[in-house]
Design an enzyme around this catalytic site. Structure first.
Site, PDB file in Angstrom:
ATOM      1  N   CYS A   1       0.962  -1.122   0.188  1.00 46.99           N
ATOM      2  CA  CYS A   1      -0.078  -0.023  -0.101  1.00 46.99           C
ATOM      3  C   CYS A   1       0.979   1.325   0.319  1.00 46.99           C
ATOM      4  CB  CYS A   1      -1.303  -0.317   1.431  1.00 46.99           C
ATOM      5  SG  CYS A   1      -2.376   0.640   0.888  1.00 46.99           S
ATOM      6  N   CYS A  26      -5.940   2.315  -4.908  1.00 46.20           N
ATOM      7  CA  CYS A  26      -5.231   2.940  -3.610  1.00 46.20           C
ATOM      8  C   CYS A  26      -6.356   3.682  -3.003  1.00 46.20           C
ATOM      9  CB  CYS A  26      -3.877   3.665  -3.636  1.00 46.20           C
ATOM     10  SG  CYS A  26      -3.368   4.041  -2.420  1.00 46.20           S
TER      11      CYS A  26
END
Length: 504
Positions: free
Chosen positions: A253, A432
Site C-alpha cells: 500500500c 489506492c
C-alpha cells in the site's frame, strides 16, 4: 510498487526549510521414524504427539487422537467440531491436490475458491498466525477512526471449513520435488502450489527503529501493535516537527504513508495545534505518487495545507534519546540530514520473505516469486502460481490488486488442473483510496504502466466524500464477506456496466 515518474518540473520542486530535494503431480513422500518427533501423550501415556485445532478453541496441542472421544464426553471438544490442523502422520501419508502457502488475503481467497471446486481434504493452507488482519484498516486505526480489534478475525474463522489448516511456517521450498517443508520439519507434498506469503517487514533494517517504537513520539501504521500508538502520539503532540517517511524499498500500500500525513494535518487543525506544527513528508521516491493524474491532485493538497515534501530523502537511523531522525539524500549519499522530531511516523523497510529469497529456483533476483505478470503462472514451474505482495508482478501491492489477481489466478489454475492452458490475463489493476483527512478521499485506480482505470464515470482525481465512505465502511464489508470467501474479484464487472461496456 510505485514505478512511474512525474513530469520533470515536479522532480525539481523546491523544498522546505529542512533542505534537500522535494507448480505435475507428486507422490506423497514418507519420512523416517528418526526424523519424526515423538512424545508421551499426557492423556493416554503413549503415541506420537498430535495437534488438533477445534473451531471452538484457539488451539490445543499434545493430544493423542485416542483421547478425543473422552475429551468430547468431558465437554472439552464439542461433537462435530471442525478440526483444522492435521498431524505429521496425516501429512506423511497424503499428498494434497493444492497447497496454499500463506493465510492472508490472497491465500484465503484462493483456498476458498478451490475448496469449493475440489472438496474436503484436497486443499491445505500453511499459515502459522492465529489472527487474520484487514490491514488497510490500520490507517483508520492510526487516525482514531477505527480500533485495531475491528481489523482482526480469528484465522480459523476466515479459512475455508473444507481446507486443512497446517498451523506452521513454511521454511523451505522444493519445486522440483513438489514439496514444502514446515517449521516442524515435516514435508507437505502437492500437485499444485500457490504462494501467497505477502511481503516481509524488516523492522531492524533502520538503525534504532525497533527500540524507538517503544519510546515517545515514534509510531507506525504498519503493525497492529503500533497503529493504535499513532493516534496516541497525535493526541500528545505539542509543537515541533511531525515527520512522515517512505523507505527506499517496495512496500505494501504505497499510499498509506501519505494517508496518515493528511489525517494528521486535519487532526492538528481540529485540535488547534496546526500552527505549532511543521509537517514534513520525506520520501525516497523521486515523485509524490507514481501515477501522474493522482500526483497532480496530491501536490495541490500538500501545497494548500503547507506541507513540506522532500523527495529522494531516506530514513537511515532513529535516535530516540535525542528525538532525532537521520536521513540521507539518495541522489547525493554524502549529504546527511538530522531532523528533530516531536512525532515520527515510520514506514519500515520491506522485502520478499527470507524463505523465498533462499529458493532462487522460485524467485527473481529480488526474491519475489517469478511469475508471468499476466497469467500469474510461474515462468519455470507450470504447477506453481503466486498472488499478491510476494509475487514479481509489477503493480502496486494492495488488497485491490490481490482481489483482481485472484479472479485471474482462479481461472488459469483451474484450466491447468483440467489439462488446459492459461487464458485469463491480469491487466495490473490496483487501487489506492488516498484518504486526505476525516471526510474525503481521492480514489486512485490504475493498471500496468500507471494508466488510470477508474470504476466510476466521474473524475476520481478529486477529493470526494463518497470514496471516503467506501473506504471506511463498504470496503471492510467486501473484504470479510466476499473477498476472503473467493467471491470478490475486483470491480471489473461494475466498471464495464457504469461505462456502458466501453472500459477495460
Amino acid at each position: 510498487m510505485v514505478r512511474d515518474a512525474e513530469p520533470a518540473r515536479r522532480g525539481a520542486r523546491p523544498t522546505g526549510p529542512a533542505g534537500g530535494g522535494r507448480r505435475s503431480a507428486a507422490a506423497a513422500g514418507s519420512r523416517s521414524d528418526e526424523g519424526r518427533r515423538r512424545q508421551s501423550c499426557q492423556w493416554c501415556g503413549g503415541g506420537p504427539t498430535v495437534q488438533v485445532v477445534p473451531r471452538s478453541e484457539s488451539g490445543a496441542a499434545n493430544r493423542c487422537a485416542m483421547t478425543l472421544p473422552l475429551r468430547a464426553a468431558a465437554g472439552r471438544v464439542a461433537p462435530g467440531a471442525r478440526h483444522f490442523s492435521v498431524t505429521a502422520q496425516q501429512r506423511a501419508s497424503k499428498a494434497y491436490k493444492l497447497v496454499v502457502v500463506g493465510g492472508g488475503s490472497g491465500g484465503c481467497s484462493v483456498a476458498a475458491k478451490f475448496t469449493r471446486k475440489l472438496g474436503k481434504g484436497q486443499v491445505a493452507v500453511i499459515e502459522p498466525a492465529e489472527k487474520h488482519y484487514y490491514q488497510p484498516m490500520w490507517t483508520m486505526v492510526g487516525g482514531g477512526m477505527k480500533t485495531v480489534e475491528q481489523s482482526a478475525r480469528p484465522m480459523k474463522d476466515v479459512l475455508p471449513a473444507q481446507a486443512d489448516w497446517i498451523r506452521e511456517r513454511a521454511v523451505a521450498f522444493d519445486p522440483k520435488s513438489n514439496k514444502v517443508t514446515t517449521s516442524s520439519g515435516d514435508e507437505v507434498t502437492y500437485e499444485y502450489l500457490v504462494v501467497a506469503m505477502g511481503i516481509q517487514i524488516n523492522w531492524d533494517a533502520i538503525k534504532g527503529l525497533k527500540e524507538a517504537l517503544d519510546t515517545p513520539g515514534v509510531c507506525s501504521n504498519y503493525s497492529p501493535k503500533y497503529a493504535p500508538k499513532t493516534f496516541e502520539e497525535l493526541k500528545a503532540f505539542r509543537e515541533g516537527n511531525a515527520i512522515f517517511t517512505f523507505p527506499n524499498t517496495p512496500i505494501k500500500c504505497p499510499g498509506a504513508p501519505q494517508k496518515i500525513l493528511y489525517i494528521a494535518d486535519q487532526y492538528l487543525r481540529k485540535a488547534g495545534k496546526r500552527d505549532k506544527a511543521t509537517l514534513i513528508y520525506n520520501t525516497s521516491l523521486p515523485v509524490l505518487f507514481g501515477v501522474k493524474k493522482y500526483a497532480e491532485s496530491l501536490w495541490k493538497v500538500v501545497e494548500d495545507r503547507g506541507i513540506v515534501v522532500n523527495n529522494r530523502r531516506c530514513l537511515t537511523e532513529v535516535r530516540p534519546d535525542t528525538r532525532e531522525a537521520v536521513f540521507v539524500d539518495l541522489d547525493r549519499p554524502e549529504h546527511q540530514f538530522i531532523d528533530k522530531y516531536e512525532l515520527l511516523h515510520v514506514t519500515p523497510n520491506m522485502s520478499a520473505p527470507d524463505v523465498l529469497k533462499a529458493c532462487p529456483a522460485l524467485t527473481d533476483a529480488a526474491g519475489y516469486v517469478d511469475v508471468d505478470k499476466h497469467t500469474l503462472q510461474h515462468n519455470r514451474y507450470p504447477n506453481v502460481f503466486a498472488i499478491g505482495d510476494c509475487s514479481s508482478v509489477p503493480t502496486s501491492k494492495t488488497a485491490a490488486a490481490v482481489a483482481a489477481e485472484c479472479g485471474v489466478l482462479g481461472k488459469n489454475l483451474w484450466s491447468v488442473m483440467s489439462g488446459g492452458q492459461c487464458t485469463a490475463s491480469y491487466d495490473g489493476y490496483t487501487s489506492c483510496p488516498l484518504v486526505t483527512g476525516y471526510s474525503k478521499c481521492i480514489l486512485a485506480e490504475f493498471k500496468f504502466d500507471g494508466v488510470p482505470l477508474e470504476t466510476f464515470p466521474i473524475d476520481q482525481g478529486k477529493e470526494r466524500w463518497a470514496p471516503f465512505v467506501m473506504k471506511k465502511e463498504l470496503m471492510p464489508f467486501l473484504y470479510w464477506q466476499l473477498m476472503l470467501k473467493g467471491y470478490w474479484n475486483g470491480p471489473k464487472v461494475i466498471r464495464k456496466a457504469l461505462h456502458l461496456g466501453m472500459s477495460d
